[in-house]
Design a protein around this motif. Structure first.
Motif, short mmCIF file in Angstrom:
data_model
loop_
_atom_site.label_atom_id
_atom_site.label_comp_id
_atom_site.label_asym_id
_atom_site.label_seq_id
_atom_site.Cartn_x
_atom_site.Cartn_y
_atom_site.Cartn_z
N SER A 48 -5.41 -12.96 -6.31
CA SER A 48 -4.34 -13.31 -5.36
C SER A 48 -4.82 -14.33 -4.34
O SER A 48 -4.14 -15.32 -4.06
N ARG A 49 -6.00 -14.08 -3.77
CA ARG A 49 -6.54 -15.00 -2.78
C ARG A 49 -6.78 -16.38 -3.38
O ARG A 49 -6.44 -17.40 -2.79
N SER A 50 -7.33 -16.42 -4.58
CA SER A 50 -7.59 -17.71 -5.24
C SER A 50 -6.29 -18.45 -5.54
O SER A 50 -6.20 -19.66 -5.33
N LEU A 89 -3.33 -18.17 -3.99
CA LEU A 89 -2.74 -18.65 -2.74
C LEU A 89 -3.49 -19.85 -2.18
O LEU A 89 -2.88 -20.84 -1.78
N ALA A 90 -4.82 -19.79 -2.17
CA ALA A 90 -5.62 -20.89 -1.63
C ALA A 90 -5.47 -22.15 -2.48
O ALA A 90 -5.29 -23.25 -1.94
N CYS A 112 1.04 -19.13 2.56
CA CYS A 112 -0.14 -19.12 1.68
C CYS A 112 -1.42 -18.98 2.49
O CYS A 112 -2.33 -18.24 2.11
N SER A 169 -4.18 -15.93 2.41
CA SER A 169 -5.48 -16.21 1.80
C SER A 169 -6.65 -16.31 2.77
O SER A 169 -7.79 -16.27 2.35
N SER A 170 -6.38 -16.44 4.05
CA SER A 170 -7.50 -16.71 4.96
C SER A 170 -7.82 -15.60 5.95
O SER A 170 -8.69 -15.77 6.79
N SER A 221 -7.05 -8.54 4.67
CA SER A 221 -6.75 -9.55 3.66
C SER A 221 -6.32 -8.92 2.34
O SER A 221 -5.55 -9.51 1.59
N GLN A 253 -2.77 -10.36 0.83
CA GLN A 253 -2.71 -11.16 -0.38
C GLN A 253 -1.56 -10.73 -1.28
O GLN A 253 -0.80 -11.57 -1.77
#
Length: 164
Positions: free
Chosen positions: A7-9, A11-12, A49, A53-54, A60, A64
């Protein structure tokens, strides 16, 4: 729920690759989100996003999944802008992923969530997560079943896929 690293990847990468378009895309469906003190509410898809992601761990992990769901809701609600969605490896969404359910001890001892985080702490004990359970995959399926004149889907399958 979703796999936090994936999810983080997503979004980033999405925020980085589509920065200009996302900064001009205002949020229409997203409710007020819980923010840390001094943090502003997201106003555009780019802000959403980045919000997802941050953030530092452990918040987090929740952000996410929420951000993925809200991102897909915003894209699905868009009726004016042209939207092209290209998915390679669509057949991978019909089986199990390499992600596993997190072990309770992993969440209890989580101090940071970054590229070095080992989400497969006890892989032999826990089942793999079916792709169909991910918010992103469910939202893609819903969008494909909801025809819209401004949306174009291009999908491809992975020919030489070997299951995990």
């Amino acid at each position: 729920w979703d796999a936090p690293d994936a999810s983080r990847s997503l979004l980033a990468y999405f925020a980085r690759s589509e920065r200009a378009a996302l900064k001009e895309w205002p949020l229409r469906k997203t409710p007020e989100l819980p923010c840390e003190s001094g943090e502003e509410q997201p106003k555009t898809l780019f802000d959403l996003c980045m919000w997802g992601s941050s953030a530092p761990a452990p918040s987090s992990v929740d952000r996410q999944s929420v951000a993925i769901k809200l991102l897909m809701d915003e894209i699905m609600a868009e009726k004016d802008r042209p939207v092209a969605i290209v998915v390679d490896g669509m057949n991978l969404f019909s089986g199990d992923t390499h992600f596993r359910l997190p072990h309770p001890d992993f969440l209890r001892t989580l101090t940071a969530l970054d590229a070095s985080t080992d989400v497969d702490l006890y892989p032999q004990e826990l089942p793999r997560i079916p792709a169909a359970r991910f918010t992103f995959v469910r939202a893609l399926n819903a969008m494909m079943l909801d025809p819209s004149p401004n949306r174009l889907f291009i999908t491809a399958t992975t020919r030489d896929f070997k299951p995990f």
